[in-house]
Design a protein around this motif. Structure first.
Motif, PDB file in Angstrom:
ATOM      1  N   TRP A   1     -17.632  -3.146   2.945  1.00  0.00           N
ATOM      2  CA  TRP A   1     -17.458  -3.918   1.466  1.00  0.00           C
ATOM      3  C   TRP A   1     -18.277  -5.632   1.127  1.00  0.00           C
ATOM      4  CZ3 TRP A   1     -13.880  -7.505  -0.384  1.00  0.00           C
ATOM      5  CH2 TRP A   1     -13.854  -8.177  -1.431  1.00  0.00           C
TER       6      TRP A   1
ATOM      7  N   CYS B   1      -7.446  -0.415  -3.989  1.00  0.00           N
ATOM      8  CA  CYS B   1      -7.813  -1.139  -3.180  1.00  0.00           C
ATOM      9  C   CYS B   1      -7.312  -2.898  -2.672  1.00  0.00           C
ATOM     10  CB  CYS B   1      -9.218  -1.543  -3.827  1.00  0.00           C
ATOM     11  SG  CYS B   1      -9.887  -0.215  -4.468  1.00  0.00           S
TER      12      CYS B   1
ATOM     13  N   CYS C   1       0.917  -1.387   0.326  1.00  0.00           N
ATOM     14  CA  CYS C   1      -0.045  -0.092  -0.258  1.00  0.00           C
ATOM     15  C   CYS C   1       0.732   1.082  -0.193  1.00  0.00           C
ATOM     16  CB  CYS C   1      -0.992   0.352   0.971  1.00  0.00           C
ATOM     17  SG  CYS C   1      -2.030  -1.179   1.043  1.00  0.00           S
TER      18      CYS C   1
ATOM     19  N   LEU D   1     -11.764   3.172  -1.771  1.00  0.00           N
ATOM     20  CA  LEU D   1      -9.959   2.868  -2.714  1.00  0.00           C
ATOM     21  C   LEU D   1      -9.857   3.872  -2.430  1.00  0.00           C
ATOM     22  CD1 LEU D   1      -9.994   3.626  -6.015  1.00  0.00           C
ATOM     23  CD2 LEU D   1     -11.154   5.696  -5.788  1.00  0.00           C
ATOM     24  N   GLY D   2      -8.776   3.869  -2.390  1.00  0.00           N
ATOM     25  CA  GLY D   2      -7.526   4.744  -1.941  1.00  0.00           C
ATOM     26  C   GLY D   2      -6.643   4.421  -0.910  1.00  0.00           C
TER      27      GLY D   2
ATOM     28  N   TYR E   1      -9.420  -6.828  -1.881  1.00  0.00           N
ATOM     29  CA  TYR E   1      -9.705  -7.588  -2.446  1.00  0.00           C
ATOM     30  C   TYR E   1      -9.794  -8.266  -1.581  1.00  0.00           C
ATOM     31  CZ  TYR E   1     -11.418  -4.185  -6.542  1.00  0.00           C
ATOM     32  OH  TYR E   1     -11.311  -3.061  -7.120  1.00  0.00           O
TER      33      TYR E   1
ATOM     34  N   GLU F   1      -1.192   4.888  -7.311  1.00  0.00           N
ATOM     35  CA  GLU F   1      -2.464   5.165  -7.549  1.00  0.00           C
ATOM     36  C   GLU F   1      -3.288   4.676  -6.655  1.00  0.00           C
ATOM     37  OE1 GLU F   1      -3.978   5.090 -11.596  1.00  0.00           O
ATOM     38  OE2 GLU F   1      -1.973   4.492 -12.259  1.00  0.00           O
ATOM     39  N   ASN F   2      -4.358   5.003  -6.704  1.00  0.00           N
ATOM     40  CA  ASN F   2      -6.195   4.639  -6.073  1.00  0.00           C
ATOM     41  C   ASN F   2      -5.513   2.847  -5.837  1.00  0.00           C
ATOM     42  OD1 ASN F   2      -6.669   7.308  -5.166  1.00  0.00           O
ATOM     43  ND2 ASN F   2      -7.960   7.260  -7.275  1.00  0.00           N
TER      44      ASN F   2
ATOM     45  N   GLU G   1     -17.417  -2.334  -4.858  1.00  0.00           N
ATOM     46  CA  GLU G   1     -16.400  -2.422  -4.872  1.00  0.00           C
ATOM     47  C   GLU G   1     -16.013  -2.013  -3.556  1.00  0.00           C
ATOM     48  OE1 GLU G   1     -13.614  -1.875  -7.693  1.00  0.00           O
ATOM     49  OE2 GLU G   1     -15.148  -3.747  -8.077  1.00  0.00           O
TER      50      GLU G   1
ATOM     51  N   LEU H   1      -5.614  -1.655  -8.367  1.00  0.00           N
ATOM     52  CA  LEU H   1      -6.434  -0.817  -9.198  1.00  0.00           C
ATOM     53  C   LEU H   1      -7.882  -1.292  -9.028  1.00  0.00           C
ATOM     54  CD1 LEU H   1      -3.837   0.491 -12.315  1.00  0.00           C
ATOM     55  CD2 LEU H   1      -4.370   1.505  -9.413  1.00  0.00           C
ATOM     56  N   PRO H   2      -8.349  -0.497  -8.511  1.00  0.00           N
ATOM     57  CA  PRO H   2     -10.145  -0.570  -9.090  1.00  0.00           C
ATOM     58  C   PRO H   2     -11.004  -1.299 -10.673  1.00  0.00           C
ATOM     59  CG  PRO H   2      -9.801   1.794  -8.955  1.00  0.00           C
ATOM     60  CD  PRO H   2      -8.341   0.369  -8.414  1.00  0.00           C
TER      61      PRO H   2
ATOM     62  N   GLU I   1     -12.160  -1.157 -13.281  1.00  0.00           N
ATOM     63  CA  GLU I   1     -12.087  -0.027 -14.871  1.00  0.00           C
ATOM     64  C   GLU I   1     -13.187   0.471 -15.421  1.00  0.00           C
ATOM     65  OE1 GLU I   1      -9.274  -0.455 -17.867  1.00  0.00           O
ATOM     66  OE2 GLU I   1      -7.836  -0.632 -16.688  1.00  0.00           O
TER      67      GLU I   1
END
Length: 231
Positions: free
Chosen positions: A97, A45, A37, A72-73, A47, A42-43, A69, A58-59, A61
C-alpha cells in the motif's frame, strides 16, 4: 488521508511518515492493534497518516477511492493464524500500500524523478523486514552483469565495432582445446600443432591450403556443401 505531496522530497516525506506510523502500530502498539482488529466486525484497514499517526477503520465509501486503499479485511484472518504470521501478512500488505500510494502521488513526476524516489524508498528497510527482524540482503554483482561488462563490444569513432580482446582470447583458447580433443572429421586422426586446420579438418584432407583459406569467407564442411546442392 488527503495528501498534497507533489515533489520527490514531499512524496518521500509523506511515505516515511506513513511508514513510521504503520511500524509503530505493528511493533510498539501491537497489542492495541491486535485488540482493534476484531474478526467479528466489518472489513477493516490499517491506515498510516502523514502526521505519523495510525488508524484501524473501515475503507473509504466512495468508489473509486480518491487514493489507493490499504488491504481490506485484515481483521478476518487474525484468529485463524499464528499472531506472528498475521503481523507479517499485515506488514507485507502495508508495504504494498505504501509503495502504491507513493507512486500514485508520483504520477506526474518524470522518469528520473520516479527513479530517484524509488531509490530513496528502497534504501529503507521494508515494514516486513522490520516486523520480522530480517536483515536486508546486500546486493551482489550478478553473473550476467559481469559477463556483459567483460564481453561488451566498443564502438570506435569511425563507427566500427571492436570486440573485447579478453573474450576473443578466451574463445580462441576454447577452440584450441576442442581441436586438441576432437579428431579430424575426414581422416579421423588427431591434430598436430604444426598442421594447418580448417574447421574440424586437416587442410590436406579437404584440399585447402592456408593461401586458399584466406579467400574463403565461410567454410562449409564437405557434407554440408553436398547437402546444400541437393534439391
Amino acid at each position: 488521508m488527503a495528501s498534497s505531496a507533489r515533489t520527490v522530497e514531499e512524496i518521500f516525506k509523506d511515505y516515511t511518515a506513513r511508514r513510521s506510523a504503520i511500524l509503530r502500530a505493528l511493533t510498539l502498539d501491537v497489542d492495541h492493534l491486535y485488540g482493534l482488529c476484531d474478526p467479528d466486525t466489518e472489513n477493516l484497514c490499517l491506515y498510516g497518516h502523514p502526521n505519523e499517526s495510525w488508524e484501524v477503520s473501515l475503507p473509504a465509501e466512495e468508489v473509486p477511492a480518491e487514493f489507493p486503499e490499504p488491504a481490506l479485511g485484515i481483521n478476518f484472518a487474525r484468529d485463524g493464524m499464528n499472531r506472528k504470521d498475521w503481523l507479517s501478512l499485515v506488514a507485507v500488505h502495508s508495504d504494498s500500500w505504501l509503495i502504491s500510494l507513493a507512486f500514485y502521488l508520483a504520477a506526474r513526476l518524470n522518469r528520473n524523478e520516479r527513479k530517484r524516489l524509488f531509490t530513496m524508498m528502497n534504501d529503507l528497510p521494508t515494514v516486513f523486514e522490520v516486523v520480522t527482524e530480517r536483515k536486508p540482503v546486500k546486493d551482489k554483482p550478478s553473473i550476467e552483469s559481469g559477463s556483459k561488462s567483460q564481453g561488451s563490444n566498443k564502438r570506435s569513432s569511425d563507427g566500427t565495432v571492436k570486440s573485447n580482446p579478453k573474450i576473443a582470447d578466451a574463445d580462441y583458447e576454447d577452440n584450441e582445446d576442442e581441436h586438441g580433443e576432437t579428431p579430424c572429421g575426414s581422416c579421423g586422426g588427431n591434430y598436430n600443432a604444426d598442421e594447418f586446420l580448417i574447421g574440424w579438418f586437416h587442410g590436406k584432407c579437404v584440399k585447402i591450403t592456408p593461401a586458399k583459406a584466406e579467400s574463403i569467407k565461410q567454410y562449409k564442411r564437405p557434407s554440408c556443401s553436398m547437402r546444400s546442392g541437393r534439391h
